[in-house]
Scaffold this active site. Structure first.
Site, PDB file in Angstrom:
ATOM      1  N   GLU A   5    -110.868  92.318  15.246  1.00  0.00           N
ATOM      2  CA  GLU A   5    -111.660  92.332  14.024  1.00  0.00           C
ATOM      3  C   GLU A   5    -112.371  91.007  13.825  1.00  0.00           C
ATOM      4  OE1 GLU A   5    -109.305  95.504  11.277  1.00  0.00           O
ATOM      5  OE2 GLU A   5    -108.595  93.456  11.169  1.00  0.00           O
ATOM      6  N   CYS A  37    -115.406  84.789  10.431  1.00  0.00           N
ATOM      7  CA  CYS A  37    -114.073  84.513  10.975  1.00  0.00           C
ATOM      8  C   CYS A  37    -113.929  85.304  12.274  1.00  0.00           C
ATOM      9  CB  CYS A  37    -113.034  84.926   9.937  1.00  0.00           C
ATOM     10  SG  CYS A  37    -111.349  84.647  10.486  1.00  0.00           S
ATOM     11  N   CYS A  53    -101.473  88.484  19.361  1.00  0.00           N
ATOM     12  CA  CYS A  53    -101.138  87.062  19.362  1.00  0.00           C
ATOM     13  C   CYS A  53     -99.711  86.913  19.881  1.00  0.00           C
ATOM     14  CB  CYS A  53    -101.248  86.509  17.937  1.00  0.00           C
ATOM     15  SG  CYS A  53    -101.133  84.704  17.845  1.00  0.00           S
ATOM     16  N   CYS A  78     -95.600  84.045  14.225  1.00  0.00           N
ATOM     17  CA  CYS A  78     -95.370  83.350  12.953  1.00  0.00           C
ATOM     18  C   CYS A  78     -94.858  84.392  11.951  1.00  0.00           C
ATOM     19  CB  CYS A  78     -96.658  82.699  12.448  1.00  0.00           C
ATOM     20  SG  CYS A  78     -97.303  81.484  13.618  1.00  0.00           S
ATOM     21  N   CYS A 106     -97.183  86.209   9.300  1.00  0.00           N
ATOM     22  CA  CYS A 106     -98.498  86.693   9.742  1.00  0.00           C
ATOM     23  C   CYS A 106     -98.395  88.091  10.334  1.00  0.00           C
ATOM     24  CB  CYS A 106     -99.087  85.730  10.773  1.00  0.00           C
ATOM     25  SG  CYS A 106    -100.702  86.259  11.374  1.00  0.00           S
ATOM     26  N   CYS A 165    -106.601  86.431   5.164  1.00  0.00           N
ATOM     27  CA  CYS A 165    -105.833  85.685   6.177  1.00  0.00           C
ATOM     28  C   CYS A 165    -104.538  86.393   6.511  1.00  0.00           C
ATOM     29  CB  CYS A 165    -105.453  84.304   5.657  1.00  0.00           C
ATOM     30  SG  CYS A 165    -106.810  83.254   5.234  1.00  0.00           S
TER      31      CYS A 165
HETATM   32  N1  SAH Z   1    -103.523  81.033  15.644  1.00  0.00           N
HETATM   33  C1  SAH Z   1    -104.438  80.208  14.906  1.00  0.00           C
HETATM   34  C2  SAH Z   1    -105.627  80.988  14.365  1.00  0.00           C
HETATM   35  C3  SAH Z   1    -105.278  81.997  13.273  1.00  0.00           C
HETATM   36  S1  SAH Z   1    -105.780  81.316  11.759  1.00  0.00           S
HETATM   37  C4  SAH Z   1    -103.693  79.491  13.812  1.00  0.00           C
HETATM   38  O1  SAH Z   1    -102.535  79.810  13.581  1.00  0.00           O
HETATM   39  O2  SAH Z   1    -104.232  78.583  13.217  1.00  0.00           O
HETATM   40  C5  SAH Z   1    -105.142  82.399  10.599  1.00  0.00           C
HETATM   41  C6  SAH Z   1    -104.642  81.648   9.390  1.00  0.00           C
HETATM   42  O3  SAH Z   1    -104.105  82.561   8.424  1.00  0.00           O
HETATM   43  C7  SAH Z   1    -103.519  80.727   9.775  1.00  0.00           C
HETATM   44  O4  SAH Z   1    -103.560  79.542   9.049  1.00  0.00           O
HETATM   45  C8  SAH Z   1    -102.334  81.543   9.362  1.00  0.00           C
HETATM   46  O5  SAH Z   1    -101.217  80.761   9.244  1.00  0.00           O
HETATM   47  C9  SAH Z   1    -102.811  82.150   8.068  1.00  0.00           C
HETATM   48  N2  SAH Z   1    -102.015  83.304   7.665  1.00  0.00           N
HETATM   49  C10 SAH Z   1    -101.344  84.125   8.470  1.00  0.00           C
HETATM   50  N3  SAH Z   1    -100.699  85.083   7.769  1.00  0.00           N
HETATM   51  C11 SAH Z   1    -101.006  84.866   6.486  1.00  0.00           C
HETATM   52  C12 SAH Z   1    -100.674  85.551   5.276  1.00  0.00           C
HETATM   53  N4  SAH Z   1     -99.916  86.638   5.288  1.00  0.00           N
HETATM   54  N5  SAH Z   1    -101.169  85.075   4.116  1.00  0.00           N
HETATM   55  C13 SAH Z   1    -101.968  83.977   4.127  1.00  0.00           C
HETATM   56  N6  SAH Z   1    -102.338  83.313   5.229  1.00  0.00           N
HETATM   57  C14 SAH Z   1    -101.846  83.737   6.400  1.00  0.00           C
END
Ligand code: SAH
Length: 380
Positions: free
Chosen positions: A107, A120, A127, A131, A134, A356
């Site tokens: 996406e 974005c 991935c 995390c 996420c 995000c």
């Molecule tokens: N792998 C890279 C690129 C992804 S960025 C990285 O981790 O930086 C995506 C962003 O969204 C990251 O900062 C991630 O931590 C954040 N994110 C992931 N899940 C989220 C959620 N449920 N709510 C808010 N932010 C989230």
């Protein structure tokens, strides 16, 4: 939210053996076209047709001879990723679900703001990082995106806004964040190749100052990003103690905070005018105490920093809750009292699961339920 019809389906079909020129860098394009006698000045024109004017058909390339155009069309296409779903949020955010010839999907999301429009972009299908907060991290790892698949996301957005060539003022697409699905620094070569095309002044022409690469902390690659690409850096921080960060962002076990902070201090080109963004998702009772805010100030001491406080975006099955508004406010206020820039980000595109950490799986689920409905309708 609005469900829109796919906008572009000019992608090369799986049965089409013609090569896609989109995503080739200058050397790649030169190599592909040398056998056809397209070089020097002509080659440069072709580059501009593809990346500056957004041509998708050789017939549009009026500066090339008819014969050359016809030959090129026999061997090449100027394709775009196929759009398998396109949605628009009530807040103007748009999300495209793209499908590549092998059936894999990613996406990309466009977020309009008053002074800019940010795309974005995804760098991987799925991935590997897992995390805990996420959604993308809960999905099976699939594969890296190729450079053309990354550049294709940007070109598709330009198509959608009709910005070929990009206007001087009031562009809808001004900024790029590599914050979609995937860890860009686990796919550095493709990301770098794609960004060079995106930054090329005779190509897509988006300046490195308007590109931000976000990483969960692949420490050994961070210096290279600054030295080779010179784009802005964002770090997904989310915890300021190793113990907690090991749990939330497991790559921390490999590259703990001390190493990560050193890489940040050493980031080439860092200055007060050019800060590192630290993303910090606010999780109720997990990382949102005043003690965390205090520890953050200590941790980031001496690093030109901007902190993005992101209210947690929930997804089905997630074990976390978003911090209360009061807790987020208190956290933000403490940081600004300490003279740190710490805006609270407001979720965009939540109604289309474009915020995000929400990318990909919901669309997959939606598609599954759509497929079921279609099957039921066909059976009755
Ligand atoms: N792998 C890279 C690129 C992804 S960025 C990285 O981790 O930086 C995506 C962003 O969204 C990251 O900062 C991630 O931590 C954040 N994110 C992931 N899940 C989220 C959620 N449920 N709510 C808010 N932010 C989230």
């Amino acid at each position: 939210m609005t469900q829109l019809a796919p906008t572009a389906e000019i992608a090369a079909q799986p049965s089409d053996t013609r090569r896609n020129l989109v995503g080739l860098d200058r050397e790649g394009l030169a190599e592909a076209l040398a056998p056809f006698g397209v070089e020097g000045f002509r080659l440069r024109q072709l580059w501009q047709w593809i990346y500056h004017r957004g041509a998708t058909d050789f017939e549009q390339m009026s500066s090339l001879s008819k014969a050359v155009r016809a030959t090129l069309a026999d061997y090449f296409v100027i394709g775009r990723p196929m759009v398998s779903m396109h949605q628009q949020s009530t807040d103007g955010t748009q999300k495209w679900l793209l499908r590549f010839p092998d059936g894999k999907e990613v996406e990309s999301v466009h977020i309009p703001e008053t002074d800019r429009g940010t795309l974005c972009v995804s760098s991987q299908v799925g991935c590997t990082l897992t995390c805990k907060f996420c959604h993308t991290g809960t999905q099976r790892w699939v594969r890296n995106l190729e450079a053309p698949e990354i550049v294709g996301q940007v070109m598709l957005a330009r198509d959608a806004f009709g910005e070929w060539p990009a206007p001087e003022h009031d562009r809808s697409l001004t900024n790029i964040v590599l914050m979609g699905m995937g860890e860009p620094l686990y796919n550095y070569d493709n990301v770098a190749r794609a960004m060079r095309i995106v930054m090329d002044g005779e190509g897509l022409g988006i300046s490195k100052r308007r590109i931000t690469l976000s990483t969960a902390g692949v420490v050994p690659m961070i210096g290279q990003v600054g030295a080779e690409l010179g784009v802005n850096l964002a770090i997904s921080l989310h915890a300021v103690r190793d113990e907690l960060r090991n749990e939330l962002v497991p790559i921390n076990r490999k590259y703990p905070l001390e190493q990560l902070m050193q890489a940040c201090r050493d980031y080439p080109g860092l200055s007060n005018a050019r800060r590192i963004t630290f993303e910090y998702v606010m999780l109720k009772g997990v990382n949102d105490s005043l003690a965390d805010a205090q520890a953050m100030v200590q941790l980031l001491k001496g690093i030109p920093a901007k902190i993005n406080l992101i209210p947690f975006n929930p997804w089905p099955g997630s074990v976390f809750e978003c911090s209360s508004n009061n807790a987020i406010r208190r956290f933000a206020d403490y940081l600004s009292e300490q003279n740190m820039s710490a805006p609270i980000r407001h979720a965009r595109g939540q109604d289309i699961m474009a915020a995000c950490g929400q990318l990909k799986s919901e669309s997959e689920k939606l598609r599954a339920s759509e497929r079921r409905k279609a099957a039921e309708a066909a059976a009755s």
